[in-house]
Enzyme design. Structure first.
Site, PDB file in Angstrom:
ATOM      1  N   GLU A 186       0.804  -1.224   0.000  1.00 48.41           N
ATOM      2  CA  GLU A 186       0.000   0.000   0.000  1.00 48.41           C
ATOM      3  C   GLU A 186       0.836   1.272   0.000  1.00 48.41           C
ATOM      4  OE1 GLU A 186      -0.803  -2.616   1.912  1.00 48.41           O
ATOM      5  OE2 GLU A 186      -2.840  -3.120   1.300  1.00 48.41           O
ATOM      6  N   HIS A 255      -9.913  -4.561  11.079  1.00 45.50           N
ATOM      7  CA  HIS A 255     -10.552  -4.446   9.762  1.00 45.50           C
ATOM      8  C   HIS A 255     -11.870  -3.688   9.822  1.00 45.50           C
ATOM      9  CE1 HIS A 255      -7.624  -7.550   8.850  1.00 45.50           C
ATOM     10  NE2 HIS A 255      -7.903  -7.459   7.579  1.00 45.50           N
TER      11      HIS A 255
END
Lengths: 452, 343
Positions: A186, A255
């Site tokens: 990322e 998450h």
């Protein structure tokens, strides 16, 4: 006799299509044999047998759609003829629904697709039904057709067709030059996206979830948001960072975070959090066209929801404008993203008790449409904010501060904020439900500000 | 040119690159002027800092001049440069106006970012200079993104991403290496190894101090270069540039260099001895080095004096402009946060 149940094949799956049986009645199977194929909204999955025995009966025929998780789909006779005592779900095991969830009211019913109404479109504009997932996809496809500088990069966006199938079929149409599978990296690919934007391209950077974008937040803020200013207006970053934000279902604390307040804090960014399919499409198209860096917060739990969307060419929704989704006179409920659905349900419940709630969908977090919220509060004199993120320094805190500053004299009660409890999101089904905002919590808050 | 996949330095220099690496007298003289401009400019910046005219951080490039100047000489129009916070030398080498650079250092309206960026944040699309980035290592991913754009557009341009031995330990550098080689992006990574990441020597911070080998596990070729010799820099730069431009992917150049001053103006540089610094200054100085080459090429002391005078004039003019340019108008506070027009 063993029951074979419809398995849950993803954290958010509630139902699926039983696409194909690979066995027939009378077949003898062993544990691990593939017995059926099931289509979820994300993928086609193979189902393996957990037990061995003879298929005695197939109860749900191939091709059946909308088969609920835990539905009995077949019966298996044990090889020795003895019947098993407990039902066995096919692997992977279905999550048993919490038997007696103490907060049953917190789990909202599926959101009914409400008829589309947009005051900016002429009455009688034709509509069609579309999922949020496909609306996002269509937005990207349309903008990629329109402007060859637009491309998509991210993990699993191309060959896999998107981790959540949002980029389905884009690779086929646009090729691997414009739909780019990245490694799991990322920080690196977000920085490369910004670099490409500085050189004049218009990247769409997909994060598999915004939770993973914390690896990349330096480039979103330091490289994308600040460079226009630091360069005296010379270097622009026309880039969209997008992906699912907030809590899915039972995926645990790492998450499940809502980043609206984080990015909403940053000058130079625009932050968008749509609720329905029309806004998902119209705002994503606007975001891709916008010359500024955009944080586009989607919601995994909304991807599969169908809504009416205007069936018009080039549907674009302006950034920075809230939408009053339900008129009311007694209390203003301000929400964004998935929480808009909760607020609408709360308004329905409140109406039954004679309280007319007005629901304002922020749609854009930054720049925030404070004027629309203020106008509503001037009418209702009461305010409840709803967000999935934490309360301190949150979106609700910002709204309450602004309304206190500019609408103090209109308030008949201190505003209340509904938000996630001040803990990392727990995994246990009951604790997760207790932690997240719920229709019930919104109703309670609305009644409290109405002194009812 | 044959390359091993081991990232080893090639044994021959300047051979078969397809780029004319020959450096004639005129070019040498230009190198001298450009390097001297950087040095005098930086000395003056240090002086203005001492006078309180420059605030905040100010990282001087003195000692490393040969790298920016040598690399600039092989660039094509449309190629991009991006670097970290020690950026003044790169901007001057790229051809940015010394007045605007100095005025940005003093935070004035005449600065290249109109006073809103400062020492670490200047940009100039015209000359291909994409900053000027204050987060160590960020420019590597951004520079690889510039290369991605070149690749996407098929424009034949190369991006040059400069970073130091300190930034070379950042994770995103290797994320970028991986994707650059995977996608054969036209980028040259120039590691300016000046031996110290702020106060920490490479020996104390790097398990592999041969930075040109850092691309080995990504199959990126690399070579070590004498970063104090502008001609060697140019030759290596030509090889790297040709490799990237011809579609073979990224290339790593490790420039062995040295910074004479502290990490920033507030760094007394107690982590190294005066003898160490003096040794480099007397035996490896890049400007002394080119003077020797110039003498051998028949350039006279008078010729050099003419250049010295010109450089002195340019720097004095820049300093005067930086001193007298007004501060940005208060109305500038809220400009350049967002671009208005949708496209």
């Amino acid at each position: 006799m063993t029951d074979i149940l419809m398995p849950a094949l993803s954290p958010t799956m509630e139902e699926g299509t039983l696409a194909k049986w690979l066995v027939k009645e009378g077949d003898t199977i062993k544990a691990g044999d593939v017995i059926a194929e099931i289509e979820t909204d994300k993928a086609t999955m193979e189902v393996e047998a957990v037990d061995e025995g003879v298929i005695e009966a197939i109860l749900v025929p191939a091709g059946s759609e909308n088969v609920k998780v835990n539905t009995l789909i077949a019966k298996l006779a044990g090889e020795d003829g003895a019947s098993a005592s407990a039902p066995a779900a096919a692997a992977p095991a279905a999550e048993a629904a919490p038997a007696a969830a103490p907060v049953a009211a917190a789990a909202p019913a599926p959101i009914a697709a409400s008829a589309f109404a947009d005051p900016e479109l002429p009455e009688g504009t034709p509509t069609k039904k579309i999922t949020v997932r496909d609306a996002l996809r269509d937005a990207m496809a349309e903008e990629m057709r329109r402007d060859d500088r637009v491309f998509l990069m991210g993990e699993e966006v191309a060959q896999y067709q998107g981790a959540y199938k949002v980029s389905r079929e884009l690779l086929q149409e646009f090729g691997d030059k414009r739909v780019i599978d990245t490694p799991i990296t990322e920080h690196g690919f977000a920085g490369m996206g910004v670099g490409a934007a500085m050189a004049g391209l218009k990247p769409i950077v997909e994060f598999m979830t915004w939770n993973f974008a914390m690896q990349a937040i330096d480039h979103i803020i330091n490289s994308a948001a600040k460079t226009l200013y630091m360069s005296g207006g010379q270097i622009k970053s026309s880039i969209v960072f997008r992906g699912p934000n907030g809590a899915a279902s039972r995926v645990g604390a790492q998450h499940s975070q809502d980043y609206a307040a984080w990015y909403g804090n940053i000058p130079g960014l625009k932050v968008i959090a749509p609720y329905d399919a029309a806004d998902a499409k119209g705002l994503l198209k606007a975001a891709i066209r916008d010359p500024n860096p955009i944080v586009f917060l989607e919601h995994e739990m909304m991807y599969g929801h169908e809504f009416d969307i205007p069936d018009v060419e080039d549907y674009v929704v302006p950034i920075g404008k809230a939408k009053v989704r339900r008129q009311g006179t007694d209390v203003t409920l301000v929400a964004y993203s998935r929480m808009v659905g909760f607020a609408l349900q709360a308004a329905e419940a409140l109406a039954a008790e004679g309280i007319l709630a007005e629901v304002v969908d922020l749609r854009t977090i930054r720049p925030m449409d404070h004027a629309t919220v203020l106008e509503s509060v001037k009418k209702t004199n009461r305010l409840v904010t709803v967000e999935e993120g934490w309360g301190p320094m949150g979106v609700g805190a910002e709204i309450v501060a602004r309304i206190t500053e500019f609408g103090f004299d209109y308030l008949d009660a201190p505003p209340l904020r509904v938000h996630q409890e001040d803990v990392p999101l727990p995994y246990a089904a009951n604790l997760e439900a207790l932690s997240l905002p719920s229709v019930d919590k919104i109703v309670k808050a609305a009644k409290a500000v109405c002194y009812r | 040119m044959a390359r091993t996949r081991k990232g080893e330095a090639p044994t021959e220099k300047g051979a078969d690159t397809g780029v004319n690496a020959f450096v004639g007298k005129e070019e040498l003289l230009k190198f001298y002027q450009d390097m001297l401009l950087i040095r005098r400019f930086e000395e003056r910046a240090g002086q203005l800092y001492g006078m309180g005219l420059i605030g905040g951080f100010c990282h001087l490039y003195i000692g490393q001049e040969a790298i920016a100047v040598g690399m600039q000489s092989i660039q094509h129009k449309g190629d991009q440069i991006i670097t970290g916070y020690r950026d003044h030398g790169h901007m001057l080498a790229a051809g940015m106006d010394p007045k605007e650079v100095m005025a940005e250092l003093t935070g004035r309206a005449g600065g290249s970012s109109r006073g809103k960026g400062g020492s670490m944040h200047m940009f100039d699309i015209e000359t291909g200079f994409y900053g000027g980035h204050g987060i160590v290592g960020a420019q590597v991913a951004l520079g690889t993104g510039l290369a991605l754009a070149n690749h996407y557009k098929g424009n034949g341009n190369v991006s040059y991403a400069y970073f130091g031995d300190g930034a070379a330990n950042q994770g995103q550098v290797y994320e970028s290496f991986n994707m650059a080689q995977l996608w054969k992006l036209p980028v040259v990574y120039v590691i300016e190894n000046n031996q110290y990441a702020m106060g920490t020597s490479v020996e104390r911070s790097a398990s592999e101090t041969a930075f040109h080998k850092r691309g080995v596990s990504f199959r990126i070729p690399g070579e070590e270069v004498d970063g104090m010799d502008v001609v060697a820099v140019r030759e290596a730069g030509a090889r790297a540039s040709e490799h990237a431009r011809s579609g073979q992917g990224p290339y790593i150049l490790e420039m062995k260099t040295y910074r004479y001053r502290g990490h920033s103006m507030s760094d007394p540089a107690k982590y190294r001895t005066k003898e160490e610094v003096d040794e480099v200054k007397t035996t490896r100085d890049p400007i002394d080095h080119i003077k020797e080459r110039l003498a051998a090429a028949g350039v006279t002391e008078d010729d050099l004096k003419t250049v010295d005078g010109e450089v002195k004039r340019i720097v004095a003019e820049a300093a005067e402009f930086a001193r007298t340019s007004p501060e940005p108008d208060p109305s500038e506070l809220y400009t350049d946060v967002y671009l208005e027009a949708a496209e």
